[in-house]
Design a protein around this motif. Structure first.
Motif, PDB file in Angstrom:
ATOM      1  N   LYS A 200      -5.811  -2.686  11.634  1.00 60.43           N
ATOM      2  CA  LYS A 200      -6.497  -3.502  10.774  1.00 60.43           C
ATOM      3  C   LYS A 200      -7.326  -4.646  11.679  1.00 60.43           C
ATOM      4  O   LYS A 200      -6.791  -4.964  12.648  1.00 60.43           O
TER       5      LYS A 200
ATOM      6  N   ASN B 166       3.013  -6.673  15.205  1.00 63.42           N
ATOM      7  CA  ASN B 166       1.972  -6.597  14.193  1.00 63.42           C
ATOM      8  C   ASN B 166       2.102  -4.978  13.828  1.00 63.42           C
ATOM      9  O   ASN B 166       1.521  -4.262  14.363  1.00 63.42           O
TER      10      ASN B 166
ATOM     11  N   ASP C 131       3.658 -12.204   7.787  1.00 68.28           N
ATOM     12  CA  ASP C 131       3.277 -10.905   7.017  1.00 68.28           C
ATOM     13  C   ASP C 131       4.627 -10.598   6.333  1.00 68.28           C
ATOM     14  O   ASP C 131       5.793  -9.762   6.694  1.00 68.28           O
TER      15      ASP C 131
ATOM     16  N   THR D 141       7.759 -10.713  10.626  1.00 72.13           N
ATOM     17  CA  THR D 141       7.386 -11.062   9.299  1.00 72.13           C
ATOM     18  C   THR D 141       7.336 -12.787   9.345  1.00 72.13           C
ATOM     19  O   THR D 141       7.114 -13.089   8.147  1.00 72.13           O
TER      20      THR D 141
ATOM     21  N   GLU E 152      -2.947 -13.714   5.826  1.00 72.81           N
ATOM     22  CA  GLU E 152      -3.521 -12.576   6.055  1.00 72.81           C
ATOM     23  C   GLU E 152      -4.731 -12.557   7.398  1.00 72.81           C
ATOM     24  O   GLU E 152      -4.617 -11.634   7.978  1.00 72.81           O
TER      25      GLU E 152
ATOM     26  N   HIS F 130       0.491  -3.754  11.506  1.00 75.06           N
ATOM     27  CA  HIS F 130      -0.723  -3.321  10.872  1.00 75.06           C
ATOM     28  C   HIS F 130      -1.795  -3.104  11.952  1.00 75.06           C
ATOM     29  O   HIS F 130      -2.840  -2.702  11.749  1.00 75.06           O
TER      30      HIS F 130
ATOM     31  N   SER G  69      -2.528 -12.740  10.770  1.00 73.98           N
ATOM     32  CA  SER G  69      -1.968 -11.219  10.904  1.00 73.98           C
ATOM     33  C   SER G  69      -2.579 -10.258  10.884  1.00 73.98           C
ATOM     34  O   SER G  69      -2.237  -9.011  11.140  1.00 73.98           O
TER      35      SER G  69
ATOM     36  N   SER H  79      -3.136  -8.640   7.920  1.00 75.29           N
ATOM     37  CA  SER H  79      -2.225  -7.499   7.191  1.00 75.29           C
ATOM     38  C   SER H  79      -2.937  -7.153   5.878  1.00 75.29           C
ATOM     39  O   SER H  79      -2.618  -5.892   5.349  1.00 75.29           O
TER      40      SER H  79
END
Length: 611
Positions: A476, A221, A348, A345, A456, A223, A459, A461
């Motif tokens: 995050k 990840n 994300d 991905t 969202e 983020h 993840s 994100s």
């Protein structure tokens, strides 16, 4: 009669009784569709219940969305995240004995502040929480993560040798979880509950939406702790750069460095079939513009995972991939060894232009805005620890009730009072309309109220930054809506019974972004948690799960809040050292948990609950 012997001893024994759910044994939910309701009926034949040693038990198996990736339950509270609300009625369903709304938020508070190494290991063993693993640990200076385990993770099988088969639903394991039920009748009680006097117990449990409980690994990840991700070594064993020069940069392999313990297929956080991206290890928005040989922007798919001749982990892609420098697509970046990370991905998929990070690159297929992960919960049962008393004691109790006697049982519970707060409200007054006559403390959890899509949430994100520290780069939240967010709060103060308490506002400025720590808000929170019967063993999550606490009394004391003012005042007045305004960015839903003592009175056929 002997002076040395208690003549009023009551002989007892204990047995376990399994009570299965009454409205089905298997419940499947997809991210974004909400959760199901589960019902249990504990019969009066379970005469006396030892709630502290009773527990909820079930099997759970996760399922993939459109793109394969490793998934697990919330690593901090495990299976407790699956429970959203819980209601406990008398057996006739006529009297509501106890109700806890947003039960998983209450558990987030308890597990954040009541933790030590022994408790974390016990919760990992029984409740499906996760621990950090030395075989996956990072070595680039990030904070420690408990969401990186690929070797002993209870939710999926380990991949220990090179393979080329897509990761699928069959690679997930069925985890058996045993959860204490944190409410006044069960785990938070030190008393035996007389189930026979309430005609049994009827329990309703609402399950949470999968998007709020299923998470990706931190180590894929971009983020969350960017430097925890696998680091790009090169397009071959020699460490060749992946330059942005169109056709000459074509490759079908990505080789990873050995940093962050990515030294084997077993410790590689990616799976076959997963889509990946490449970005700078210091700026996740500086992304390589990966395209097919036909010049179509896409997210490359992993075809196989193995080792190179020098023993580095190698990701083989399904097709030739270029790092395009096309100006129309915002150009790209030269991907050099040791300076870029590889990330997933699967959930994300968004990619922005290197020269204009506000503009998005059009991908084929288009970037998805959802990730339909699933969970299947089965074999739900409450395992009741039944206390068996001497029949003469039971008979004597019943005779006293018939003669006009009564049973009064005090339990420690919590009620969640919710209040919405807009980000534009910089000086807020929140009136807590509470009528409890024996209140212990108040713990307010200011949660993020923004609505995120399923991708969202899984993840993290697009959520908020828990901290803004250089060591993690970006952190995050993956628990948005379930934990507290400070969001540039400057100070707070309570007004109780028309008096400001404490006499001066509590300053929390230093806590913003994890910059530093303030003693006073932690002292206030410690007192509130102690009164709530939550032992404050750790404040490591003081910023990642920010809570506002106030004790109404100390030790065994309580406070009557009926017809008394009970107001929380919040001040959002942060600014930079140069005087620039720093406003709050998120609308919030304040969850004010009022911990209190409620009394259950049983007299004849009458059953009354008083707050």
């Amino acid at each position: 009669m002997s002076y040395w012997r208690n003549e009023n001893k009551v002989q007892l024994s204990q047995t376990q009784v399994s009570v299965p759910s009454t409205n089905g044994q298997t419940y499947t939910s997809t991210a974004g569709s909400g959760g199901r309701r589960v019902d249990f009926e504990i019969p009066p034949s379970v005469k006396f219940l030892d709630g502290k040693n009773s527990y909820l038990q079930f099997d759970i198996k996760l399922g993939l969305g459109a793109v394969p990736t490793r998934l697990q339950l919330d690593p901090f509270i495990g299976g407790q995240s699956v429970i959203k609300n819980i209601r406990i009625y008398s057996g006739s369903r006529a009297v509501l004995l106890e109700e806890i709304s947003d039960y998983n938020v209450k558990c987030q508070v308890e597990y954040s502040y009541n933790q030590d190494e022994s408790l974390r290991k016990m919760r990992a063993l029984k409740e499906g929480c996760l621990l950090t693993n030395i075989k996956n640990r990072g070595n680039l200076g990030t904070s420690e993560s408990n969401n990186i385990d690929t070797v002993t993770n209870p939710y999926y099988k380990t991949k220990s040798v090179a393979y080329a088969t897509d990761f699928a639903d069959g690679d997930f394991l069925t985890a058996k979880l045993s959860l204490p039920i944190h409410c006044g009748i069960f785990a938070d009680s030190d008393k035996v509950f007389p189930v026979m006097m309430t005609q049994g117990l009827y329990i309703e449990i609402d399950l949470e939406d999968p998007a709020k409980v299923i998470k990706q690994l931190d180590s894929v990840n971009r983020h969350r702790r960017m430097l925890q991700n696998p680091v790009f070594h090169g397009t071959d064993d020699a460490g060749s750069a992946f330059t942005n020069d169109d056709a000459t940069s074509a490759t079908t392999t990505i080789v990873l460095q050995r940093t962050n313990t990515v030294q084997s297929v077993e410790s590689c956080p990616f799976v076959v079939g997963e889509t990946i991206g490449i970005c700078s290890k210091t700026d996740p928005d500086q992304q390589a513009n990966l395209r097919t040989a036909a010049d179509v922007a896409y997210n490359p798919v992993i075809d196989s995972i193995g080792l190179t001749g020098d023993g580095r982990v190698e990701l083989t892609l399904t097709e030739v991939t270029r790092n395009s420098s096309a100006a129309a697509e915002g150009g790209s970046v030269d991907v050099t060894s040791g300076n870029f990370i590889v990330y997933s991905t699967a959930a994300d998929q968004k990619r922005v232009k290197a020269d204009d990070t506000s503009a998005e690159v059009t991908l084929t297929p288009a970037a998805a805005t959802k990730y339909d992960a699933t969970y299947t919960v089965s074999n739900l049962e409450i395992v009741c620890q039944q206390v068996e008393l001497d029949p003469r004691y039971e008979q004597g109790m019943m005779e006293k009730l018939k003669d006009g006697g009564s049973i009064e049982l005090d339990i420690h519970s919590a009620t969640n009072y919710k209040h919405s707060l807009l980000s534009s409200n910089r000086n807020a007054t929140v009136n807590l309309a509470v009528s409890n006559t024996r209140a212990k403390s108040c713990v307010v959890v200011p949660t993020d109220a923004k609505v995120y899509n399923t991708a969202e949430l899984i993840s993290g994100s697009a959520t908020y930054d828990e901290e803004t520290l250089a060591m993690d780069g970006r952190l995050k939240s993956i628990r948005s809506g379930q934990v507290g967010i400070i969001d540039n709060l400057t100070s707070y103060q309570f007004m109780i019974d028309d008096k400001l308490v404490p006499s001066r506002p509590i300053d929390v400025s230093k806590i913003n972004g994890g910059k530093s720590i303030s003693a006073q808000p932690l002292i206030e929170l410690e007192k509130a948690l102690n009164q709530a019967k939550v032992v404050p063993r750790s404040f490591v999550d003081y910023n990642r799960n920010f809570c506002i606490g106030r004790a109404y009394a100390l030790n065994d004391g309580v406070m009557n809040l009926n017809n008394k003012s009970n107001q929380l005042q919040l001040f959002y007045n942060e600014s930079t050292v140069t005087g620039a305004d720093i406003p709050p960015t998120k609308d919030k839903l304040l969850m004010a948990f009022i911990y209190h003592v409620r009394r259950i009175s049983i007299k004849g056929d009458s059953l009354v609950v008083s707050l």
